[in-house]
Write an enzyme that holds these catalytic residues in place. Structure first.
Site, PDB file in Angstrom:
ATOM      1  N   HIS A 161       0.823  -1.215   0.000  1.00 14.42           N
ATOM      2  CA  HIS A 161       0.000   0.000   0.000  1.00 14.42           C
ATOM      3  C   HIS A 161       0.859   1.268   0.000  1.00 14.42           C
ATOM      4  CE1 HIS A 161       0.379  -0.093   4.522  1.00 14.42           C
ATOM      5  NE2 HIS A 161       0.350   1.219   4.354  1.00 14.42           N
ATOM      6  N   ASP A 196       0.437  -7.463   1.492  1.00 20.79           N
ATOM      7  CA  ASP A 196       0.883  -6.091   1.743  1.00 20.79           C
ATOM      8  C   ASP A 196       2.412  -5.991   1.784  1.00 20.79           C
ATOM      9  OD1 ASP A 196       0.441  -3.396   2.023  1.00 20.79           O
ATOM     10  OD2 ASP A 196       0.169  -3.454   4.193  1.00 20.79           O
ATOM     11  N   ASN A 222       4.982   5.583   8.597  1.00 20.71           N
ATOM     12  CA  ASN A 222       5.774   4.506   9.174  1.00 20.71           C
ATOM     13  C   ASN A 222       5.613   3.205   8.383  1.00 20.71           C
ATOM     14  OD1 ASN A 222       5.594   5.945  12.271  1.00 20.71           O
ATOM     15  ND2 ASN A 222       7.437   4.783  11.764  1.00 20.71           N
ATOM     16  N   SER A 223       4.534   3.115   7.604  1.00 15.86           N
ATOM     17  CA  SER A 223       4.257   1.885   6.859  1.00 15.86           C
ATOM     18  C   SER A 223       5.446   1.480   5.997  1.00 15.86           C
ATOM     19  CB  SER A 223       3.035   2.073   5.967  1.00 15.86           C
ATOM     20  OG  SER A 223       1.864   2.186   6.726  1.00 15.86           O
ATOM     21  N   GLY A 244      -9.358 -18.645  -7.635  1.00 19.12           N
ATOM     22  CA  GLY A 244      -8.967 -18.632  -9.028  1.00 19.12           C
ATOM     23  C   GLY A 244     -10.083 -18.133  -9.929  1.00 19.12           C
TER      24      GLY A 244
END
Length: 292
Positions: A23, A54, A127-128, A184
């Site tokens: 992200h 992520d 901070n991500s 799928g």
């Protein structure tokens, strides 16, 4: 529209490979500017990543980097002292300390339920993708979320280093994260309103089936409406994504579907939905590359 944002990352090889959050930097990111701790600025490029885990890998052209040392997140215990290093609010390098508050907390991030390590170290936007380190300076987590609000204090979260290492290795070796439960299929969320109260409802309909995916040989068809997994109602795409995180490759589930028996027109939606045939389909999750 063009938007810009600030995040963090951790260099893990001498030749400039950096791990961060999807992200923060994803496949659609146009330009990446990487500022190192000493102020040097490099152009970065996206290599690969996984939105649901992520995790993203980017690279800069620098061959004398000092790589991080990975620690064992499975050896962490409650109360261990930790340090979060990152770029909060885009202000630059910042260090905060805290303890490990929980080892395996289920947290929903971007419609995906992840098992994360909780910390009391101050975590803020920016901070991500930054590192969570133990007292030895080893990376034990990749910061990716926090719970905010006036009534919340000190609830930050990080992807355990054992998960980060697996993601790095799988993306490098296979191009995707192995072991994940995937149907799928490509689905589309469709909405409709009831008359005369104009209440809005939605349903999830299959629009494409991956020929190598878990559902390929199950009997599921394009146009089928996904209703339940193991008896639990599928109310939205977010719900479907969260359900799948509970399973892994090799698990078998019962998928309840509604199969349309008439063609949808501009004025027969109610009849179209009410006339659907309800079926139960058994699906065993298999390993396949969702990007192929």
């Amino acid at each position: 529209y063009t938007t810009a944002g600030a995040g963090s990352g951790v260099i893990y090889t001498t030749d400039g490979y950096i791990v961060t959050n999807y992200h923060v930097v994803g496949a659609d990111t146009k330009t990446i500017s990487v500022t190192l701790y000493n102020g040097e600025v490099y152009e970065g490029r996206y290599i690969y990543g996984d939105e649901y885990m992520d995790v993203s890998i980017i690279k800069i052209d620098k061959n004398d980097c000092t790589p991080v040392t990975f620690g064992d997140s499975d050896a962490v215990v409650l109360g261990d002292e930790v340090i979060a290093i990152g770029n909060p609010l885009g202000y630059g390098l910042s260090v905060t300390d805290g303890i490990v508050s929980a080892l395996a907390r289920d947290v929903t991030v971007e419609n995906t339920t992840m098992t994360l390590m909780q910390t009391s170290a101050a975590i803020n936007s920016g901070n991500s993708g930054g590192g969570l380190f133990n007292a030895k300076g080893e990376l034990i987590g990749l910061v990716n979320a926090k719970i905010g609000g006036v009534s919340v204090e000190g609830m930050g979260f990080a992807i355990p280093s054992s998960t980060v290492v697996k993601c790095i290795n799988d993306l490098k070796n296979y191009g995707y994260i192995t072991g994940e439960a995937r149907l799928g299929v490509t689905v589309q969320t469709k909405q409709y309103q009831t008359w005369p109260y104009l209440e809005t409802y939605s349903y999830i309909q299959v629009v494409e089936i991956n020929e190598n995916g878990s559902a390929a040989k199950s009997g599921l068809q394009v146009g089928d409406i996904l209703q339940k997994i193991n008896g639990t109602e599928i109310t939205s795409f977010a719900t479907l994504s969260q359900m799948l995180t509970k399973y892994e490759v090799g698990d078998t589930v019962t998928l309840t579907i509604r199969r349309p028996t008439i063609e949808l027109t501009s004025n027969n939606l109610s009849e179209y939905l009410n006339s659907c045939e309800e079926l139960e389909i058994t699906i065993t999750f298999v390993e396949f590359n969702p990007n192929a």
